[in-house]
Design a protein around this motif. Sequence first.
Motif, PDB file in Angstrom:
ATOM      1  N   MET A 123      21.176   4.593   1.202  1.00 18.25           N
ATOM      2  CA  MET A 123      20.979   4.129   2.572  1.00 18.25           C
ATOM      3  C   MET A 123      19.968   5.027   3.294  1.00 18.25           C
ATOM      4  SD  MET A 123      23.828   3.268   5.481  1.00 18.25           S
ATOM      5  CE  MET A 123      24.718   4.814   5.266  1.00 18.25           C
ATOM      6  N   PHE A 135      24.166  -2.180  -4.547  1.00 21.91           N
ATOM      7  CA  PHE A 135      23.499  -1.746  -3.324  1.00 21.91           C
ATOM      8  C   PHE A 135      21.975  -1.756  -3.377  1.00 21.91           C
ATOM      9  CE2 PHE A 135      27.706   0.245  -2.958  1.00 21.91           C
ATOM     10  CZ  PHE A 135      28.069  -0.210  -1.703  1.00 21.91           C
ATOM     11  N   PHE A 140      18.626  -0.827   1.130  1.00 22.86           N
ATOM     12  CA  PHE A 140      19.067   0.325   0.357  1.00 22.86           C
ATOM     13  C   PHE A 140      18.105   0.509  -0.820  1.00 22.86           C
ATOM     14  CE2 PHE A 140      22.531  -0.121   3.004  1.00 22.86           C
ATOM     15  CZ  PHE A 140      23.602   0.721   2.709  1.00 22.86           C
TER      16      PHE A 140
END
Length: 437
Positions: free
Chosen positions: A87, A377, A396
């Motif tokens: 992130m 992700f 991400f």
Amino acid sequence: MKKMLRGTGLVLLLAAFLAAWILLPWPALLALAVAFALWMILTRSGRQAASVTGVGVSTLGQRVGSSSVVVIGIAGVVGVLVALLAMAEGYQHTVSSSGDEETAVVLRGGSSAELMSVMTRDAITAIERAPEIARDASGRPLASPELVVAANLPQRANAAEDGSVQLRGVGDMAWAVRPNIQLVEGRRFEPGKRELVVGKGARRQFAGLEPGAELRLGNQPWTVVGVFESGDAMESEIWADAEVVATTYRRGSSRASVFARLTAPSAFKAFKATLDADPRLQVEAQTTLAYFQGQSAGVSKVLRIIGIVVGSIMAIGAVFGALNTMFASVASRAREIATLRAIGFRGIPVVVAVMLETMLLAALGGALGGLLAWLVFNGYTASTLAGGVAQLTFEFKVSPELLWQGLKWALAIGFVGGLFPAMRAATMPVTDALRAA
């Protein structure tokens, strides 16, 4: 006294390993791994360690339940750590890729962001005359005075909840200053009309931004006429004619910033010196690369700290899981280990064998956690505050560097979790082990 010295030595060994594991670059770690492999192949103790390791690995199938505790625990640590760091990586990549060294942004002196900056028309005119700014075929300076305001729109995920989006008022020159911005649907807005061109990121984040849709901003009706992409933070914005935005939000002739295309990247220092030498101007100039990197530094740092703190807390739990598993493994194999030592196997091969078994389980857990983080992700779209102003949409980014970092964490957990059980196996009295078994 002997036990105390042994315990002190283990602590020092553990500290030295963790320090080297964190500080040494991967080529140095690879060289150590090669040296260790040569030791196992060329020395008697190494070959003994390989034999004992083979026996232990061959029995893992009989200990699936206890071994899976280590693998799953470490996979959870690595998965969460890589996801949180991905992130931060994605946010920083999106914001920092928004600029380059050939484009400069000028703000009012003392302003850290565009929403905090107000520049007069006279200051803008003086900036546009700087000789370091490139010109187009008609001789016009490639400089774009821009106005930025925060607007509220219903979010796509929850229409009942509003989010903050950055509305940028621009002119025709904005497209020339940013050649990376391309229309993918519809057309550009027409000057003097309440028309919007929205970024792909803003379109994903907010409801009602499809071409042809109408919405209200500043208590006025607007029409979406196009969608653009840029591959950077600009995709989280919506654009409109600067004069119309200024009229709607009562900003007069002032602007927040000036984006200028320079004649060359090397011209920035001269450009900054030209502005500093003009007594009429109280402004600060930066390359857009430095400006956007500065905007992302604080949030990226916070996200990384959160990832490391959460990962560390989970790692402690995984270490205890590995300790319990390997202590139980050593206890169940006490007779086997004692027999090996009785027939001439030294303590070091036993230590190495138990450590390698734990590190193997840790490597499996690290690989599993990294794979899950990448599958779930990588490319996942999220949004956060951009410099405390508006929502920034980003993806991400699970990079190879993050996967390597996750694997290093896994192996470090395996080393800590296997060291003390390994030392117990190597120092267990042979007679006591045989008698207990």
